[in-house]
Design a protein around this motif. Structure first.
Motif, PDB file in Angstrom:
ATOM      1  N   SER A   1       5.884 -50.626 -33.903  1.00  8.29           N
ATOM      2  CA  SER A   1       5.573 -51.790 -33.067  1.00  8.29           C
ATOM      3  C   SER A   1       5.193 -51.454 -31.633  1.00  8.29           C
ATOM      4  O   SER A   1       4.821 -52.326 -30.870  1.00  8.29           O
ATOM      5  N   LYS A   2       5.250 -50.174 -31.260  1.00  6.79           N
ATOM      6  CA  LYS A   2       4.961 -49.784 -29.880  1.00  6.79           C
ATOM      7  C   LYS A   2       3.486 -50.015 -29.530  1.00  6.79           C
ATOM      8  O   LYS A   2       2.626 -49.992 -30.406  1.00  6.79           O
ATOM      9  N   PRO A   3       3.178 -50.195 -28.242  1.00  8.34           N
ATOM     10  CA  PRO A   3       1.786 -50.271 -27.812  1.00  8.34           C
ATOM     11  C   PRO A   3       1.080 -48.945 -28.070  1.00  8.34           C
ATOM     12  O   PRO A   3       1.715 -47.896 -28.142  1.00  8.34           O
ATOM     13  N   ALA A   4      -0.233 -48.987 -28.209  1.00  7.22           N
ATOM     14  CA  ALA A   4      -0.990 -47.770 -28.502  1.00  7.22           C
ATOM     15  C   ALA A   4      -0.833 -46.735 -27.399  1.00  7.22           C
ATOM     16  O   ALA A   4      -0.912 -45.534 -27.637  1.00  7.22           O
ATOM     17  N   SER A   5      -0.604 -47.194 -26.162  1.00 10.11           N
ATOM     18  CA  SER A   5      -0.504 -46.266 -25.030  1.00 10.11           C
ATOM     19  C   SER A   5       0.852 -45.587 -24.922  1.00 10.11           C
ATOM     20  O   SER A   5       1.020 -44.629 -24.174  1.00 10.11           O
ATOM     21  N   ALA A   6       1.837 -46.096 -25.686  1.00 12.25           N
ATOM     22  CA  ALA A   6       3.189 -45.550 -25.594  1.00 12.25           C
ATOM     23  C   ALA A   6       3.343 -44.322 -26.491  1.00 12.25           C
ATOM     24  O   ALA A   6       2.758 -44.253 -27.562  1.00 12.25           O
ATOM     25  N   PRO A   7       4.124 -43.332 -26.060  1.00 17.52           N
ATOM     26  CA  PRO A   7       4.321 -42.125 -26.878  1.00 17.52           C
ATOM     27  C   PRO A   7       5.179 -42.415 -28.096  1.00 17.52           C
ATOM     28  O   PRO A   7       6.041 -43.285 -28.068  1.00 17.52           O
ATOM     29  N   GLY A   8       4.934 -41.695 -29.180  1.00 13.40           N
ATOM     30  CA  GLY A   8       5.733 -41.861 -30.374  1.00 13.40           C
ATOM     31  C   GLY A   8       7.002 -41.033 -30.322  1.00 13.40           C
ATOM     32  O   GLY A   8       7.129 -40.110 -29.522  1.00 13.40           O
ATOM     33  N   VAL A   9       7.960 -41.374 -31.170  1.00 11.01           N
ATOM     34  CA  VAL A   9       9.210 -40.622 -31.292  1.00 11.01           C
ATOM     35  C   VAL A   9       9.207 -39.998 -32.680  1.00 11.01           C
ATOM     36  O   VAL A   9       9.106 -40.709 -33.688  1.00 11.01           O
ATOM     37  N   TYR A  10       9.287 -38.667 -32.744  1.00 16.20           N
ATOM     38  CA  TYR A  10       9.132 -37.974 -34.019  1.00 16.20           C
ATOM     39  C   TYR A  10      10.315 -37.053 -34.294  1.00 16.20           C
ATOM     40  O   TYR A  10      10.824 -36.403 -33.393  1.00 16.20           O
ATOM     41  N   LYS A  11      10.706 -37.031 -35.558  1.00 15.78           N
ATOM     42  CA  LYS A  11      11.846 -36.225 -35.971  1.00 15.78           C
ATOM     43  C   LYS A  11      11.381 -34.832 -36.333  1.00 15.78           C
ATOM     44  O   LYS A  11      10.448 -34.657 -37.116  1.00 15.78           O
TER      45      LYS A  11
ATOM     46  N   ILE B   1       9.833 -36.499 -28.153  1.00 20.46           N
ATOM     47  CA  ILE B   1       8.855 -37.342 -27.487  1.00 20.46           C
ATOM     48  C   ILE B   1       8.033 -36.429 -26.595  1.00 20.46           C
ATOM     49  O   ILE B   1       8.592 -35.682 -25.786  1.00 20.46           O
ATOM     50  N   VAL B   2       6.717 -36.457 -26.754  1.00 23.29           N
ATOM     51  CA  VAL B   2       5.843 -35.630 -25.931  1.00 23.29           C
ATOM     52  C   VAL B   2       5.073 -36.532 -24.973  1.00 23.29           C
ATOM     53  O   VAL B   2       4.353 -37.434 -25.402  1.00 23.29           O
ATOM     54  N   ILE B   3       5.254 -36.306 -23.686  1.00 22.55           N
ATOM     55  CA  ILE B   3       4.582 -37.086 -22.659  1.00 22.55           C
ATOM     56  C   ILE B   3       3.870 -36.128 -21.728  1.00 22.55           C
ATOM     57  O   ILE B   3       4.491 -35.411 -20.952  1.00 22.55           O
ATOM     58  N   LYS B   4       2.570 -36.088 -21.851  1.00 22.06           N
ATOM     59  CA  LYS B   4       1.760 -35.146 -21.096  1.00 22.06           C
ATOM     60  C   LYS B   4       2.274 -33.741 -21.361  1.00 22.06           C
ATOM     61  O   LYS B   4       2.277 -33.303 -22.489  1.00 22.06           O
ATOM     62  N   ASN B   5       2.722 -33.008 -20.336  1.00 19.65           N
ATOM     63  CA  ASN B   5       3.195 -31.641 -20.557  1.00 19.65           C
ATOM     64  C   ASN B   5       4.717 -31.581 -20.705  1.00 19.65           C
ATOM     65  O   ASN B   5       5.308 -30.506 -20.630  1.00 19.65           O
ATOM     66  N   ASN B   6       5.358 -32.716 -20.891  1.00 23.91           N
ATOM     67  CA  ASN B   6       6.816 -32.773 -20.980  1.00 23.91           C
ATOM     68  C   ASN B   6       7.265 -33.061 -22.408  1.00 23.91           C
ATOM     69  O   ASN B   6       6.679 -33.895 -23.096  1.00 23.91           O
TER      70      ASN B   6
ATOM     71  N   VAL C   1      15.031 -32.256 -21.466  1.00 23.88           N
ATOM     72  CA  VAL C   1      13.663 -32.379 -20.971  1.00 23.88           C
ATOM     73  C   VAL C   1      13.145 -30.978 -20.697  1.00 23.88           C
ATOM     74  O   VAL C   1      13.670 -30.268 -19.840  1.00 23.88           O
ATOM     75  N   ASN C   2      12.144 -30.572 -21.487  1.00 22.60           N
ATOM     76  CA  ASN C   2      11.592 -29.214 -21.385  1.00 22.60           C
ATOM     77  C   ASN C   2      12.686 -28.148 -21.485  1.00 22.60           C
ATOM     78  O   ASN C   2      12.664 -27.138 -20.775  1.00 22.60           O
ATOM     79  N   GLY C   3      13.663 -28.410 -22.360  1.00 23.55           N
ATOM     80  CA  GLY C   3      14.719 -27.440 -22.613  1.00 23.55           C
ATOM     81  C   GLY C   3      15.933 -27.558 -21.710  1.00 23.55           C
ATOM     82  O   GLY C   3      16.956 -26.924 -21.957  1.00 23.55           O
ATOM     83  N   PHE C   4      15.854 -28.385 -20.664  1.00 26.26           N
ATOM     84  CA  PHE C   4      16.974 -28.534 -19.731  1.00 26.26           C
ATOM     85  C   PHE C   4      17.771 -29.792 -20.061  1.00 26.26           C
ATOM     86  O   PHE C   4      17.212 -30.878 -20.203  1.00 26.26           O
ATOM     87  N   GLN C   5      19.091 -29.632 -20.178  1.00 21.12           N
ATOM     88  CA  GLN C   5      19.941 -30.769 -20.509  1.00 21.12           C
ATOM     89  C   GLN C   5      20.150 -31.652 -19.283  1.00 21.12           C
ATOM     90  O   GLN C   5      20.474 -31.172 -18.192  1.00 21.12           O
ATOM     91  N   VAL C   6      19.940 -32.932 -19.466  1.00 19.83           N
ATOM     92  CA  VAL C   6      20.153 -33.894 -18.383  1.00 19.83           C
ATOM     93  C   VAL C   6      20.851 -35.110 -18.959  1.00 19.83           C
ATOM     94  O   VAL C   6      20.887 -35.313 -20.171  1.00 19.83           O
ATOM     95  N   LYS C   7      21.405 -35.928 -18.078  1.00 16.61           N
ATOM     96  CA  LYS C   7      22.018 -37.171 -18.521  1.00 16.61           C
ATOM     97  C   LYS C   7      20.945 -38.246 -18.620  1.00 16.61           C
ATOM     98  O   LYS C   7      20.135 -38.409 -17.719  1.00 16.61           O
TER      99      LYS C   7
END
Length: 335
Positions: free
Chosen positions: A51-61, A69-74, A90-96
Motif C-alpha cells: 500500500s506504500k506510495p511509489a516514491s517510498a522505499p520497500g521493506v525486504y526480508k 530498507i535501502v534509501i539512497k546510499n543508506n 544504519v549502515n552497520g552501526f547500531q542506533v536507537k
C-alpha cells in the motif's frame, strides 16, 4: 511542499509491544505470543509494501530474518526483536530507533531518514535519465508508438500509458536491484568467516536475471537509440538538462523547473496553477531520486563484482580454476 509517508508497521505491529512486556509464566502462552508477534509483524510489512506510495522505499526480508530498507546510499536493517527493543542498524552501526525523535504523530524515524533523499532536487542529469528510461523501456514488450494517424489527443494517451509502464518497471527494477546488492554485499562481508567461494553472490543466479537484463539494456543504450526511444515512445524532443525536466516534459510543469533553476518565477502566489505545477515538480523529484538510486545500485553492483573476482583470483593462485564473472560495461551512466 514535499509529501512524506508514514511507516505503517508501527501501527500494524501492536502485538510486538505486548510480546515484549507480558508477565505470563506459561511457556505455551509465551510460544504462542512469540509466534503471533512474528506473524503480525510480517503481515504489517507485507501490507506496507503493498500500500506504500511509489516514491517510498520497500521493506525486504533478507538473510538471518533481517528486514532491509535501502534509501539512497543508506541501508537500514533490523529484526523483529531489534524493532521491539528500539534498535536498528544504519549502515552497520547500531542506533536507537527512538533517537531520531518524533516531531508529530505523522512523523516516524523512517520519515526523518528519507527526508534528505526525497528533498534532493532530483538533479540527475538528463542524459543519464534518458539512458535509464530507454533501458527500462527496452524491457517492456507492450509500449505503444505514435503512428502517422495519431494526433494531439492520441499522442497524449500514448505518452501517458508508456510513462506509467516505464515507471512501474522502475519501481520493480529498483527493488530488485536493491535486493541483489544487499545479497552481494552480505556475502562479501561474510566471506572471511566461511572462506567458501561457492557462497559468494553470483551473477549466474536466476534471481539476478532481471538486473542482468537491465544492465545489458543500459550497455546497449547509445545516443542514437536513446534519442529514437525518447522521440517515439516518450514523445520528448526537447533538450533538457535535468531529470526533473525530462519527467515533467509534456505536463503542465513542462519548462517550469528549468525556469526556476534560472531564478525565473513561473508561479503566482497561492494560485491553483502554481499548486498544480509544484505538485508535478515534486512528483518528478521523487521519481528522479529513485532513478538516481537505481543508477547508483547498478554501478555499485559492477564495482562489487570486481571485489568478488579479486577473491576468486586469489583463491585460483592456490591451484584452483574458478571462473571469473563479467557484466556488460555501463560507463554511460557512471557519472
Amino acid at each position: 511542499m514535499i509529501k512524506f509517508f508514514t511507516l505503517t508497521i508501527t501501527l500494524l505491529c501492536a502485538t510486538c509491544v505486548s510480546a515484549a512486556v507480558f508477565n505470563n509464566s506459561s511457556s505455551e502462552y509465551y510460544d504462542y505470543l512469540t509466534k503471533k508477534t512474528i506473524e503480525d509483524f510480517n503481515t504489517g510489512v507485507k501490507h506496507y509494501n503493498e500500500s506504500k506510495p511509489a516514491s517510498a522505499p520497500g521493506v525486504y526480508k533478507g538473510a538471518g530474518q533481517k528486514f532491509n530498507i535501502v534509501i539512497k546510499n543508506n541501508r537500514i536493517q533490523f529484526t523483529v526483536l531489534n524493532y521491539i527493543k528500539d534498535e536498528m542498524f544504519v549502515n552497520g552501526f547500531q542506533v536507537k530507533r527512538s533517537a531520531f525523535g518524533l516531531k508529530n504523530k505523522k512523523t516516524t524515524w523512517i520519515h526523518l531518514l528519507i527526508s534528505d533523499a526525497i528533498a534532493d532536487d532530483g538533479d540527475l542529469d538528463a542524459e543519464t535519465t534518458t539512458i535509464l528510461l530507454a533501458a527500462l523501456g527496452g524491457l517492456e514488450k507492450n509500449l505503444e508508438e505514435v503512428g502517422m494517424m495519431c494526433f494531439m489527443g492520441c499522442e497524449k494517451d500514448v505518452k501517458k500509458n508508456n510513462k506509467k509502464k516505464i515507471l512501474d518497471s522502475l519501481e520493480l527494477q529498483h527493488n530488485d536491484c536493491s535486493n541483489q546488492l544487499y545479497a552481494q554485499e552480505d556475502t562479501i562481508k561474510k566471506y572471511p568467516s566461511y572462506n567458501m567461494v561457492s557462497l559468494l553472490h553470483s551473477t549466474f543466479n536466476p534471481e539476478f536475471a532481471s538486473v542482468k537484463a537491465l544492465i545489458q539494456k543500459v550497455s546497449e543504450a547509445n545516443t542514437k537509440k536513446v534519442k529514437e526511444f525518447m522521440t517515439k515512445k516518450m514523445l520528448v524532443t526537447k533538450n533538457y538538462q535535468t531529470c526533473v525536466e525530462v519527467i515533467t516534459s509534456g505536463t503542465v510543469a513542462d519548462g517550469a523547473y528549468g525556469a526556476l533553476e534560472k531564478g525565473i518565477s513561473v508561479m503566482t502566489a497561492g494560485g491553483v496553477a502554481s499548486m498544480v505545477i509544484e505538485e508535478e515538480i515534486e512528483k518528478a523529484k521523487t521519481i528522479c531520486v529513485k532513478m538516481e538510486e537505481l543508477r547508483t545500485c547498478l554501478v555499485t553492483l559492477k564495482k562489487n563484482l570486481n571485489t568478488i573476482n579479486s577473491i576468486k583470483r586469489s583463491v585460483n593462485k592456490s591451484g584452483y580454476n574458478i571462473p571469473l564473472e563479467t557484466l556488460p560495461e555501463i560507463k554511460n551512466i557512471e557519472r
